[in-house]
Motif scaffolding. Structure first.
Motif, PDB file in Angstrom:
ATOM      1  N   TYR A  75      35.848 -55.514   5.050  1.00 53.89           N
ATOM      2  CA  TYR A  75      35.999 -56.901   5.469  1.00 53.89           C
ATOM      3  C   TYR A  75      34.635 -57.456   5.859  1.00 53.89           C
ATOM      4  N   ASP A 117      30.007 -56.223   9.713  1.00 51.36           N
ATOM      5  CA  ASP A 117      31.184 -56.147   8.858  1.00 51.36           C
ATOM      6  C   ASP A 117      32.012 -54.912   9.232  1.00 51.36           C
ATOM      7  N   GLY A 148      35.057 -64.130  12.143  1.00 55.95           N
ATOM      8  CA  GLY A 148      36.161 -64.214  11.193  1.00 55.95           C
ATOM      9  C   GLY A 148      35.897 -63.271  10.027  1.00 55.95           C
ATOM     10  N   LEU A 203      44.050 -57.319  10.133  1.00 61.61           N
ATOM     11  CA  LEU A 203      43.379 -56.788   8.948  1.00 61.61           C
ATOM     12  C   LEU A 203      44.076 -55.523   8.474  1.00 61.61           C
ATOM     13  N   GLN A 216      43.664 -62.298  14.237  1.00 58.82           N
ATOM     14  CA  GLN A 216      43.471 -61.725  12.903  1.00 58.82           C
ATOM     15  C   GLN A 216      44.172 -60.377  12.808  1.00 58.82           C
ATOM     16  N   GLN A 271      36.929 -61.635   6.173  1.00 58.22           N
ATOM     17  CA  GLN A 271      37.580 -61.838   4.883  1.00 58.22           C
ATOM     18  C   GLN A 271      37.526 -60.547   4.079  1.00 58.22           C
ATOM     19  N   ASP A 272      38.634 -60.250   3.398  1.00 56.68           N
ATOM     20  CA  ASP A 272      38.697 -59.070   2.538  1.00 56.68           C
ATOM     21  C   ASP A 272      37.628 -59.174   1.449  1.00 56.68           C
ATOM     22  N   GLN A 273      36.818 -58.151   1.326  1.00 62.30           N
ATOM     23  CA  GLN A 273      35.749 -58.125   0.338  1.00 62.30           C
ATOM     24  C   GLN A 273      36.283 -58.008  -1.086  1.00 62.30           C
ATOM     25  N   ASN A 299      32.176 -60.300   7.544  1.00 66.08           N
ATOM     26  CA  ASN A 299      32.132 -61.200   8.692  1.00 66.08           C
ATOM     27  C   ASN A 299      31.505 -62.532   8.281  1.00 66.08           C
ATOM     28  N   ASP A 300      32.090 -63.631   8.715  1.00 69.96           N
ATOM     29  CA  ASP A 300      31.530 -64.950   8.418  1.00 69.96           C
ATOM     30  C   ASP A 300      30.449 -65.367   9.415  1.00 69.96           C
TER      31      ASP A 300
END
Length: 209
Positions: free
Chosen positions: A104, A90, A111, A68, A66, A113-115, A106-107
């Motif tokens: 970002y 996060d 992993g 970021l 990843q 993802q951009d908030q 956290n899943d």
């Protein structure tokens, strides 16, 4: 710069490093359990991107692949915390100028993802998460080198609102305090007063909440 990990032996002494964690020109490292397996993973704010390194449980780290941030954002700082209240860690990653600071989510398995929010109104050298308004979620304080520091309140769903007019018990000096800040920390420095207070160190100034 090569970041390396050392592990405590059974007698509490440091043993030699296990090997390189990441070959990157890093500005900041933060440790947290990103994938929920009980060990400490590693986030490196490197010269171009933020990198997520996962611990195998034995102190060896592998790059998750990843990247970021908005390259070349020149990340300066990273802070970890559960901003969306789902029980995992996060990430807030600061970036310089037009590249912005990002959150970002956290899943739960490491992993990110951009908030969706991009904080552009400053050259943010440092970020700290803390419950500044005592509503149970993590707010965001950004130390701005090129202007006034910024405070963002968490709306409870991991979206943040810039504090322009300070409500409630947050005094106006919290809002856009000082300029030229490169370091920041939050903590309770007056517990005996019977209420929760936060502080930040910006250019040697102590700010009481």
């Amino acid at each position: 710069m090569a970041f390396r990990a050392s592990v405590d032996s059974s007698v509490g002494a440091l043993i030699p490093p296990l090997g390189p964690v990441a070959d990157a020109n890093g500005e900041k490292v933060a440790l947290g359990d990103f994938d929920g397996d009980g060990d400490l993973d590693c986030f490196v704010a490197s010269a171009d991107f933020g990198r997520v390194l996962l611990n195998d449980g034995q102190g060896s780290y592998s790059d998750s692949g990843q990247r970021l941030g908005r390259s070349p954002s020149q990340p300066k700082d990273v802070d970890l915390g559960d901003v969306d209240g789902d029980g995992d860690v996060d990430v807030v990653l600061t970036g310089l100028g037009s590249y912005g600071t990002q959150v970002y989510l956290n899943d739960g398995q490491g992993g990110f993802q951009d908030q969706g929010q991009l904080f552009l109104n400053g050259v943010f050298y440092a970020a700290e998460l803390g419950d500044l308004d005592s509503d149970g979620d993590l707010d965001l304080f950004l130390a701005n080198y090129d202007g006034a520091d910024r405070v963002y309140f968490n709306d409870g769903d991991a979206t943040f609102t810039d504090v322009v007019k300070c409500p409630g018990n947050i005094e106006p000096r919290w809002c856009h305090c000082w300029s030229g800040s490169v370091l920041l920390s939050l903590g309770d420095v007056r517990p005996r007063w019977g209420s929760r207070h936060r502080w930040s160190m910006t250019d040697g100034l102590l700010v009481l909440n």
